[in-house]
Design a protein around this motif. Structure first.
Motif: not given
Length: 73
Positions: A27-46
């Motif tokens: 379902f994340m394929d429909d999300w904008p690229e910026l949202a996917e990147t933000a989730i990945a970066i915030s997960s890495a920082v966390a």
């Protein structure tokens, strides 16, 4: 010390869920690229913050040398 460990576990859980969501669920394929990147970066920082909190030493049980209160020869 216990509070640090609880926060660390919560951050590491957030990291794990975020990384799994960014790779597994279609379902994340429909999300904008910026949202996917933000989730990945915030997960890495966390994840990094969780590890830092988990490995951080408590100042309550520090020796006098570590606390800076001891005399040096």
């Amino acid at each position: 010390m216990i509070l640090q460990r609880v926060v660390a576990v919560a951050l590491l859980l957030y990291c794990f869920v975020g990384m799994v969501l960014s790779r597994v669920y279609p379902f994340m394929d429909d999300w904008p690229e910026l949202a996917e990147t933000a989730i990945a970066i915030s997960s890495a920082v966390a994840g990094v913050l969780g590890v830092v909190l988990w490995l951080r030493k408590s100042t309550e049980h520090a020796s006098p040398e570590q606390a800076g209160d001891g005399e040096r020869p």
